[in-house]
Design a protein around this motif. Sequence first.
Motif, PDB file in Angstrom:
ATOM      1  N   PRO B 135       0.801  -1.230   0.000  1.00  0.00           N
ATOM      2  CA  PRO B 135       0.000   0.000   0.000  1.00  0.00           C
ATOM      3  C   PRO B 135       0.835   1.282   0.000  1.00  0.00           C
ATOM      4  CG  PRO B 135      -0.814  -1.531   1.647  1.00  0.00           C
ATOM      5  CD  PRO B 135       0.503  -2.067   1.159  1.00  0.00           C
ATOM      6  N   PRO B 136       0.456   2.254  -0.802  1.00  0.00           N
ATOM      7  CA  PRO B 136       1.119   3.559  -0.757  1.00  0.00           C
ATOM      8  C   PRO B 136       0.649   4.434   0.410  1.00  0.00           C
ATOM      9  CG  PRO B 136      -0.553   3.521  -2.483  1.00  0.00           C
ATOM     10  CD  PRO B 136      -0.477   2.123  -1.933  1.00  0.00           C
ATOM     11  N   PHE B 137      -0.505   4.089   0.996  1.00  0.00           N
ATOM     12  CA  PHE B 137      -1.046   4.882   2.102  1.00  0.00           C
ATOM     13  C   PHE B 137      -1.063   4.057   3.395  1.00  0.00           C
ATOM     14  CE2 PHE B 137      -3.162   6.464  -1.737  1.00  0.00           C
ATOM     15  CZ  PHE B 137      -2.882   7.824  -1.659  1.00  0.00           C
ATOM     16  N   VAL B 138      -1.069   4.779   4.506  1.00  0.00           N
ATOM     17  CA  VAL B 138      -1.369   4.141   5.789  1.00  0.00           C
ATOM     18  C   VAL B 138      -2.562   4.871   6.402  1.00  0.00           C
ATOM     19  CG1 VAL B 138       1.008   3.394   6.238  1.00  0.00           C
ATOM     20  CG2 VAL B 138       0.238   5.636   7.071  1.00  0.00           C
ATOM     21  N   ARG B 146      -3.010   8.783   5.025  1.00  0.00           N
ATOM     22  CA  ARG B 146      -1.912   9.633   4.565  1.00  0.00           C
ATOM     23  C   ARG B 146      -0.904   8.778   3.816  1.00  0.00           C
ATOM     24  NH1 ARG B 146      -1.612   8.274   9.982  1.00  0.00           N
ATOM     25  NH2 ARG B 146       0.360   7.321  10.606  1.00  0.00           N
ATOM     26  N   TYR B 147      -0.009   9.435   3.055  1.00  0.00           N
ATOM     27  CA  TYR B 147       1.048   8.694   2.375  1.00  0.00           C
ATOM     28  C   TYR B 147       1.947   8.020   3.405  1.00  0.00           C
ATOM     29  CZ  TYR B 147       0.089  10.060  -2.394  1.00  0.00           C
ATOM     30  OH  TYR B 147      -0.488  10.192  -3.623  1.00  0.00           O
ATOM     31  N   ALA B 148       2.379   6.808   3.090  1.00  0.00           N
ATOM     32  CA  ALA B 148       3.228   6.040   4.003  1.00  0.00           C
ATOM     33  C   ALA B 148       4.660   6.567   3.978  1.00  0.00           C
ATOM     34  CB  ALA B 148       3.208   4.568   3.598  1.00  0.00           C
ATOM     35  N   THR B 149       5.328   6.451   5.104  1.00  0.00           N
ATOM     36  CA  THR B 149       6.736   6.843   5.225  1.00  0.00           C
ATOM     37  C   THR B 149       7.550   5.636   5.708  1.00  0.00           C
ATOM     38  OG1 THR B 149       6.568   7.453   7.546  1.00  0.00           O
ATOM     39  CG2 THR B 149       6.022   9.169   5.930  1.00  0.00           C
ATOM     40  N   CYS B 353      -9.950  -6.889   1.666  1.00  0.00           N
ATOM     41  CA  CYS B 353     -11.222  -6.185   1.794  1.00  0.00           C
ATOM     42  C   CYS B 353     -11.174  -4.920   0.964  1.00  0.00           C
ATOM     43  CB  CYS B 353     -11.513  -5.848   3.259  1.00  0.00           C
ATOM     44  SG  CYS B 353     -10.358  -4.671   3.985  1.00  0.00           S
ATOM     45  N   GLY B 354     -12.347  -4.393   0.678  1.00  0.00           N
ATOM     46  CA  GLY B 354     -12.439  -3.166  -0.107  1.00  0.00           C
ATOM     47  C   GLY B 354     -12.803  -1.958   0.732  1.00  0.00           C
ATOM     48  N   SER B 355     -13.133  -2.188   1.987  1.00  0.00           N
ATOM     49  CA  SER B 355     -13.636  -1.107   2.825  1.00  0.00           C
ATOM     50  C   SER B 355     -12.573  -0.038   3.060  1.00  0.00           C
ATOM     51  CB  SER B 355     -14.110  -1.676   4.162  1.00  0.00           C
ATOM     52  OG  SER B 355     -14.759  -0.666   4.903  1.00  0.00           O
ATOM     53  N   LYS B 356     -13.035   1.193   3.292  1.00  0.00           N
ATOM     54  CA  LYS B 356     -12.136   2.313   3.570  1.00  0.00           C
ATOM     55  C   LYS B 356     -11.721   2.347   5.040  1.00  0.00           C
ATOM     56  CE  LYS B 356     -13.449   3.642  -0.566  1.00  0.00           C
ATOM     57  NZ  LYS B 356     -14.401   2.529  -0.767  1.00  0.00           N
ATOM     58  N   LEU B 357     -12.507   1.693   5.875  1.00  0.00           N
ATOM     59  CA  LEU B 357     -12.300   1.720   7.322  1.00  0.00           C
ATOM     60  C   LEU B 357     -12.237   0.292   7.854  1.00  0.00           C
ATOM     61  CD1 LEU B 357     -15.021   4.406   8.198  1.00  0.00           C
ATOM     62  CD2 LEU B 357     -12.538   4.754   8.227  1.00  0.00           C
ATOM     63  N   PRO B 358     -11.612   0.107   9.006  1.00  0.00           N
ATOM     64  CA  PRO B 358     -11.632  -1.238   9.621  1.00  0.00           C
ATOM     65  C   PRO B 358     -12.957  -1.484  10.332  1.00  0.00           C
ATOM     66  CG  PRO B 358     -10.223   0.229  10.898  1.00  0.00           C
ATOM     67  CD  PRO B 358     -10.723   1.042   9.728  1.00  0.00           C
ATOM     68  N   ASP B 359     -14.019  -1.519   9.542  1.00  0.00           N
ATOM     69  CA  ASP B 359     -15.373  -1.628  10.080  1.00  0.00           C
ATOM     70  C   ASP B 359     -15.939  -3.013   9.776  1.00  0.00           C
ATOM     71  OD1 ASP B 359     -15.673  -1.478   7.355  1.00  0.00           O
ATOM     72  OD2 ASP B 359     -16.979   0.279   7.353  1.00  0.00           O
ATOM     73  N   ALA B 360     -17.252  -3.133   9.866  1.00  0.00           N
ATOM     74  CA  ALA B 360     -17.867  -4.446   9.653  1.00  0.00           C
ATOM     75  C   ALA B 360     -17.640  -4.945   8.230  1.00  0.00           C
ATOM     76  CB  ALA B 360     -19.365  -4.369   9.962  1.00  0.00           C
ATOM     77  N   GLN B 361     -17.741  -4.052   7.236  1.00  0.00           N
ATOM     78  CA  GLN B 361     -17.479  -4.488   5.855  1.00  0.00           C
ATOM     79  C   GLN B 361     -16.097  -5.101   5.743  1.00  0.00           C
ATOM     80  OE1 GLN B 361     -18.059  -1.588   2.710  1.00  0.00           O
ATOM     81  NE2 GLN B 361     -16.822  -2.766   1.248  1.00  0.00           N
ATOM     82  N   GLU B 389      -8.857  -1.047   2.113  1.00  0.00           N
ATOM     83  CA  GLU B 389      -9.189  -0.245   0.931  1.00  0.00           C
ATOM     84  C   GLU B 389      -8.596  -0.844  -0.347  1.00  0.00           C
ATOM     85  OE1 GLU B 389      -8.677   4.112   1.455  1.00  0.00           O
ATOM     86  OE2 GLU B 389      -8.724   4.184  -0.728  1.00  0.00           O
ATOM     87  N   GLY B 390      -8.821  -2.113  -0.544  1.00  0.00           N
ATOM     88  CA  GLY B 390      -8.371  -2.755  -1.779  1.00  0.00           C
ATOM     89  C   GLY B 390      -6.861  -2.764  -1.933  1.00  0.00           C
ATOM     90  N   GLY B 391      -6.154  -2.660  -0.806  1.00  0.00           N
ATOM     91  CA  GLY B 391      -4.701  -2.698  -0.862  1.00  0.00           C
ATOM     92  C   GLY B 391      -4.055  -1.336  -1.059  1.00  0.00           C
ATOM     93  N   LEU B 392      -4.862  -0.290  -1.086  1.00  0.00           N
ATOM     94  CA  LEU B 392      -4.288   1.059  -1.178  1.00  0.00           C
ATOM     95  C   LEU B 392      -3.767   1.526   0.175  1.00  0.00           C
ATOM     96  CD1 LEU B 392      -6.800   2.962  -3.503  1.00  0.00           C
ATOM     97  CD2 LEU B 392      -4.404   2.383  -3.992  1.00  0.00           C
TER      98      LEU B 392
END
Lengths: 517, 517
Positions: B135-138, B146-149, B353-361, B389-392
Amino acid sequence: MAETEVARTGRRGRGGGGAARRAERTAVTTDTARFIERNIPNFEILNAEALEIIEANAETVLEEIGVSFSENPGALKLWRAAGADVRGERVHIPRGLARRLCATAPARFTQHARNPARNVEIGGNSLVLAPVYGPPFVRDMSGGRRYATIEDFRTFVKLGYMSKWLHHSGGTLCEPTDVPVNKRHLDMLHAHMTLSDKPFMGSVTEPSRAQDSVAMCEVLFGRDFVARNTVMTSLININSPLSFDATMMGALEVYARANQACIVSPFIVGGAMAPVSVAGTLTQVLAEVLAGVAYSQLVRPGAPVIFGAFVASIDMNSGAPTFGTPEASQILYGAGQLARRLGLPFRSGGGLCGSKLPDAQAAYETANTLNAALLGGVNFMLHACGWLEGGLVASFEKFVMDADQLGVLHKLAAGVPVDVQAQAMDAIREVGPGGHFLGCAHTQAHFKDAFWRTDLLDYKPFETWDEDGARDTQVLAAARVTKLLADYRQPSLDPAVAEALDGFVAQRKAAQPDAFA
Amino acid sequence: MAETEVARTGRRGRGGGGAARRAERTAVTTDTARFIERNIPNFEILNAEALEIIEANAETVLEEIGVSFSENPGALKLWRAAGADVRGERVHIPRGLARRLCATAPARFTQHARNPARNVEIGGNSLVLAPVYGPPFVRDMSGGRRYATIEDFRTFVKLGYMSKWLHHSGGTLCEPTDVPVNKRHLDMLHAHMTLSDKPFMGSVTEPSRAQDSVAMCEVLFGRDFVARNTVMTSLININSPLSFDATMMGALEVYARANQACIVSPFIVGGAMAPVSVAGTLTQVLAEVLAGVAYSQLVRPGAPVIFGAFVASIDMNSGAPTFGTPEASQILYGAGQLARRLGLPFRSGGGLCGSKLPDAQAAYETANTLNAALLGGVNFMLHACGWLEGGLVASFEKFVMDADQLGVLHKLAAGVPVDVQAQAMDAIREVGPGGHFLGCAHTQAHFKDAFWRTDLLDYKPFETWDEDGARDTQVLAAARVTKLLADYRQPSLDPAVAEALDGFVAQRKAAQPDAFA
């Protein structure tokens, strides 16, 4: 998917192109998928040796330790006549007797709904999905956690009716605590019968309430129809370990005599009501089901029954029941094998979880259980949606969240077609190395039905999702609950039948004083 | 559980009674479970006829359509010499040739870690768990997305080191976007080598970076050791459909020549990079893996390789990849069968997973994938925790949430013991009808190891949970991340080796100008 085409009674969006596809996808309909017929193998975790050990031990339990049928002289009499060794209220069942008695129970049966398109087959390779059962509380995002009322109950019936992947309206969706204890069953059955046309469950809290349930079905379906057909599946819990109390057995007796179906289900929190080991728990489950199902066949040979196994583990720190654990999955898989060897339909699984909120914990635990139930060969899945907090709470949001996931089970169970179309060799030829399949003829012809589609989850690009309010699953679910209820239309019912049901409920309520415990 | 007793290097709480048990349970240790050795069957969704159709079609694809090895004259030369029909950059592989070439690849191999107790076996009935990759983001609760460092990267290495159920440190846990593209691999490998003692992956973004990875391993393990042993498993993605680009193949060539392991993995979003049907996708996956693995064996017969299958489906409305879907599970199950018939270790699954958050989805999708991966016979599971988020996005909270669920897989995979102790007949006899198992001798003897125990999830009574702040899973996970990082202690490393690694990184960084694309 073809199976969703059955029993369409609702409305659909119309039009063409992307916007129309989206409209079609989000349009609320009362399509209900046909019950699942598995086209995939069952997952068998136990080998033959393990199964034989457990089966032999269960016979030892029945013979040597026996089971208790308390305050039920009629049951003891039946057992004695069948050849059991009855000492006080303890019934010692000679090796092999219970299994022989179980042989008259049908391997599968039809439960009829008032809408015949919604009849379900229970047994064999079928899987019937029914909602949460029993919580005294409800929860939603706006109102939080509170005691359940009959209005909450009716709302759940409506949500169940509107849920495409739910085949069954269930039973005690939540406890309507604002209605006297001795009259709740009347209002609950009335709601199932009038607000939905899916099959449902009867009351088991008193034999007289089971009798009321049969009587109301006679009003709804006609007396002759009920005499000839199974129109209810009801939940008889065994008081584990090895105890069959008179109230539950009284309800079972009413249903068995009326040829109505019962789930005979040990209620086990491993470590508390059964040993801490999987093999030990399976032994006890099998002994209990053998005794309970055998008893149903003593009451009426041929009465439809289901091998039930409701299993949680205890958390040794808090004493709380836990769900979605590996031990629960192992027990589910093993119990499925034992049920199939006994030739009985199998009940287990559901959207079980211990979480207080419909959050990630709830979803992990639920998905673990749903997956095990599908692969473990469950035929009747109670609590398939809406269960929260160890069954103390029925959650509106989790109801629609789980109900969406039930679509995953349908598609997975359908198996993998390998006909020429599915082989897609023309598509691979057309696209070739480095190409793209989106526009190829095969994709255009099949994309609509190719993949399971959620009605709930979010697949938007991050930026769009963020602009739309960065909603999590619970927030999306709350919106879906609102939409489903707004779109709900009551299924039609013969006004004379509706009036007769109203009359029955009023008469039975008037005939007894309110009881609140 | 016995498997957690291996490789204990950390500290444990001490004492007796309930409080001590709680302390022991929440004490942070760097125990790491041994890789999973399955004692349960695999779930086989395809019958023999379906498998034979897919295998025959894959041979047709290789012979008739062929695969593209672009900008890689060396590869074309090897293929021609092996008997393929090479036309331009298209390699047509006669029926049976690729499968014959694959026969020299080992069915299982050991990947060595610098701590030998953490070596992993890949293949057979093993399952090795590795964290999120790429993933490019964390994202975390306090800092958002945000972008990963490189600091984020190091934090993930530490979390992986502290995760009991994670056997492998992984590779590109996130993209350290603050480091020049051509130097990231040096800092990433340095972090894996010095902040953890678990096995890890090498760089694949340039052949020269693969060479750097081998060279750094020679510093860490010694040149002779690396010549004789596999110390890296690296991820080679096929550019589906049917294309093998020169960069990835260049990295594969470096690793294969050095006898280091590669996952040869089609990267497929069904409907975009493969047909919309499961059988068609499996055909393409098999063709691609056959060609890629065969090529690795042309480079060096006997080089260790893994049959990879990374599969998502496309959402036909948004074009987004979707995860945890029934089609993805079907493909995973089928690909596992194809890999076993080919005699190769199998990579698939993960906490996708595809979810944007670590939620139920996120949790539904993740659990669906984890369950399928366990039962589908996966040997190497990349993305086992932290994927969002789909590996982003690599999520800190989801990392520890998923890592906790990996314990479920361990216990489920251990199977069901049926020895005399597990049969628990004494317990059933001792307790009898209507009794309680909590106090019985069998429970007292076995409760500590009987059930899988979460380090994260909430089992408290409602009132206690409510008083404690009504925390959801994400909030609990954020607290666990903080605790694990506070308790982290760097594993010891020979100072001379550490200095040599520092020197290698400094020298290689100085030798080239920064590149940012």
